[in-house]
Design a protein around this motif. Structure first.
Motif, PDB file in Angstrom:
ATOM      1  N   PRO A   9       0.832  -1.205   0.000  1.00 40.66           N
ATOM      2  CA  PRO A   9       0.000   0.000   0.000  1.00 40.66           C
ATOM      3  C   PRO A   9       0.866   1.253   0.000  1.00 40.66           C
ATOM      4  CG  PRO A   9      -0.662  -1.498   1.753  1.00 40.66           C
ATOM      5  CD  PRO A   9       0.618  -2.018   1.189  1.00 40.66           C
ATOM      6  N   VAL A  10       0.322   2.310  -0.563  1.00 44.54           N
ATOM      7  CA  VAL A  10       1.004   3.599  -0.579  1.00 44.54           C
ATOM      8  C   VAL A  10       0.094   4.596   0.130  1.00 44.54           C
ATOM      9  CG1 VAL A  10       1.874   5.466  -2.026  1.00 44.54           C
ATOM     10  CG2 VAL A  10       2.216   3.082  -2.723  1.00 44.54           C
ATOM     11  N   ALA A  11       0.624   5.230   1.176  1.00 45.22           N
ATOM     12  CA  ALA A  11      -0.151   6.187   1.957  1.00 45.22           C
ATOM     13  C   ALA A  11       0.473   7.568   1.843  1.00 45.22           C
ATOM     14  CB  ALA A  11      -0.190   5.759   3.422  1.00 45.22           C
ATOM     15  N   THR A  12      -0.381   8.556   1.691  1.00 46.82           N
ATOM     16  CA  THR A  12       0.038   9.947   1.682  1.00 46.82           C
ATOM     17  C   THR A  12      -0.708  10.643   2.810  1.00 46.82           C
ATOM     18  OG1 THR A  12       0.355   9.901  -0.706  1.00 46.82           O
ATOM     19  CG2 THR A  12       0.112  12.058   0.294  1.00 46.82           C
ATOM     20  N   GLU A  13       0.038  11.197   3.743  1.00 44.43           N
ATOM     21  CA  GLU A  13      -0.596  11.821   4.900  1.00 44.43           C
ATOM     22  C   GLU A  13      -1.257  13.149   4.550  1.00 44.43           C
ATOM     23  OE1 GLU A  13       2.289  12.017   8.036  1.00 44.43           O
ATOM     24  OE2 GLU A  13       2.636   9.849   7.980  1.00 44.43           O
ATOM     25  N   ASP A  14      -0.636  13.892   3.631  1.00 52.68           N
ATOM     26  CA  ASP A  14      -1.214  15.161   3.183  1.00 52.68           C
ATOM     27  C   ASP A  14      -0.856  15.346   1.713  1.00 52.68           C
ATOM     28  OD1 ASP A  14      -2.142  17.706   2.700  1.00 52.68           O
ATOM     29  OD2 ASP A  14      -1.170  18.608   4.440  1.00 52.68           O
ATOM     30  N   ALA A  15      -1.813  15.135   0.876  1.00 55.09           N
ATOM     31  CA  ALA A  15      -1.574  15.170  -0.573  1.00 55.09           C
ATOM     32  C   ALA A  15      -0.999  16.513  -1.027  1.00 55.09           C
ATOM     33  CB  ALA A  15      -2.874  14.874  -1.326  1.00 55.09           C
ATOM     34  N   LEU A  16      -1.442  17.607  -0.419  1.00 52.30           N
ATOM     35  CA  LEU A  16      -0.980  18.918  -0.862  1.00 52.30           C
ATOM     36  C   LEU A  16       0.458  19.217  -0.443  1.00 52.30           C
ATOM     37  CD1 LEU A  16      -4.229  21.013  -0.380  1.00 52.30           C
ATOM     38  CD2 LEU A  16      -3.399  19.792  -2.404  1.00 52.30           C
ATOM     39  N   ASN A  17       1.027  18.368   0.407  1.00 51.51           N
ATOM     40  CA  ASN A  17       2.436  18.507   0.781  1.00 51.51           C
ATOM     41  C   ASN A  17       3.291  17.376   0.213  1.00 51.51           C
ATOM     42  OD1 ASN A  17       2.294  20.923   2.270  1.00 51.51           O
ATOM     43  ND2 ASN A  17       1.428  19.820   3.999  1.00 51.51           N
ATOM     44  N   ASP A  18       2.686  16.479  -0.536  1.00 47.96           N
ATOM     45  CA  ASP A  18       3.420  15.369  -1.145  1.00 47.96           C
ATOM     46  C   ASP A  18       4.209  15.897  -2.348  1.00 47.96           C
ATOM     47  OD1 ASP A  18       3.584  13.111  -3.291  1.00 47.96           O
ATOM     48  OD2 ASP A  18       3.210  12.070  -1.394  1.00 47.96           O
ATOM     49  N   PRO A  19       5.513  15.597  -2.449  1.00 45.44           N
ATOM     50  CA  PRO A  19       6.323  16.114  -3.552  1.00 45.44           C
ATOM     51  C   PRO A  19       5.782  15.758  -4.947  1.00 45.44           C
ATOM     52  CG  PRO A  19       7.714  15.057  -1.913  1.00 45.44           C
ATOM     53  CD  PRO A  19       6.293  14.804  -1.514  1.00 45.44           C
ATOM     54  N   TRP A  20       5.174  14.599  -5.080  1.00 43.62           N
ATOM     55  CA  TRP A  20       4.650  14.178  -6.382  1.00 43.62           C
ATOM     56  C   TRP A  20       3.466  15.040  -6.797  1.00 43.62           C
ATOM     57  CZ3 TRP A  20       0.076  11.705  -8.122  1.00 43.62           C
ATOM     58  CH2 TRP A  20       0.160  11.152  -9.404  1.00 43.62           C
ATOM     59  N   ILE A  21       2.782  15.626  -5.820  1.00 40.53           N
ATOM     60  CA  ILE A  21       1.589  16.426  -6.090  1.00 40.53           C
ATOM     61  C   ILE A  21       1.877  17.923  -6.010  1.00 40.53           C
ATOM     62  CG2 ILE A  21      -0.753  16.978  -5.260  1.00 40.53           C
ATOM     63  CD1 ILE A  21      -0.869  13.998  -4.321  1.00 40.53           C
ATOM     64  N   LYS A  22       2.534  18.367  -4.941  1.00 40.58           N
ATOM     65  CA  LYS A  22       2.662  19.804  -4.675  1.00 40.58           C
ATOM     66  C   LYS A  22       3.449  20.567  -5.734  1.00 40.58           C
ATOM     67  CE  LYS A  22       6.757  19.978  -1.765  1.00 40.58           C
ATOM     68  NZ  LYS A  22       7.303  20.392  -0.496  1.00 40.58           N
ATOM     69  N   ASP A  23       4.295  19.873  -6.475  1.00 41.34           N
ATOM     70  CA  ASP A  23       5.082  20.538  -7.501  1.00 41.34           C
ATOM     71  C   ASP A  23       4.387  20.571  -8.863  1.00 41.34           C
ATOM     72  OD1 ASP A  23       7.053  20.973  -5.608  1.00 41.34           O
ATOM     73  OD2 ASP A  23       8.096  19.097  -6.077  1.00 41.34           O
ATOM     74  N   ASP A  24       3.171  20.099  -8.931  1.00 43.45           N
ATOM     75  CA  ASP A  24       2.427  20.058 -10.191  1.00 43.45           C
ATOM     76  C   ASP A  24       1.096  20.794 -10.001  1.00 43.45           C
ATOM     77  OD1 ASP A  24       0.767  19.373 -12.350  1.00 43.45           O
ATOM     78  OD2 ASP A  24       1.747  17.431 -12.595  1.00 43.45           O
ATOM     79  N   PRO A  25       0.967  21.986 -10.551  1.00 44.06           N
ATOM     80  CA  PRO A  25      -0.253  22.777 -10.356  1.00 44.06           C
ATOM     81  C   PRO A  25      -1.539  22.054 -10.782  1.00 44.06           C
ATOM     82  CG  PRO A  25       1.448  24.105 -11.390  1.00 44.06           C
ATOM     83  CD  PRO A  25       1.966  22.695 -11.348  1.00 44.06           C
TER      84      PRO A  25
END
Length: 121
Positions: A9-25
């Motif tokens: 499983p892959v868990a993200t505690e805060d998507a808006l602070n995840d590097p894969w997400i936060k760097d992509d508008p």
């Protein structure tokens, strides 16, 4: 996504602070508009191949406890088993229908199987 290849499983505690997400508008806009702040994804591997992903999200950032991760994996496995069972049952119904149609055609066209020669028919 190396964990996915291993079926973990892959868990993200805060998507808006995840590097894969936060760097992509575009990703930030998507997760914000979807009201998703935390994600837990459980990949399902069959014979080493990814066949499905069971995905859970929450509108609030959170740490995923081990019990929640185990529950999501269990639900993912059970859901896959239910889908496979439904597919198998559908194939069985289709095979039974083909057999019924074939048997019906054979009976009426084959003199040994036909009821026409029987008394009271």
């Amino acid at each position: 996504m190396n964990a996915f290849r291993k079926g973990l499983p892959v868990a993200t505690e805060d998507a808006l602070n995840d590097p894969w997400i936060k760097d992509d508008p575009e990703k930030v806009a998507f997760y914000t508009s979807s009201n998703v702040r935390t994600i837990l994804s459980a990949p399902l591997l069959k014979k080493g191949k990814l066949v499905a992903i069971f995905y859970v999200s929450s509108s609030q950032p959170r740490v995923w406890p081990a019990e929640d991760i185990a529950l999501v994996r269990d639900v993912a496995d059970r859901t896959w088993m239910a889908v496979e069972k439904a597919r198998t049952e559908q194939k069985l119904r289709e095979a039974q229908e083909r057999l019924r149609l074939t048997a019906g055609t054979s009976r009426s066209s084959h003199p040994l199987l036909s009821n026409r020669d029987e008394p009271n028919s």
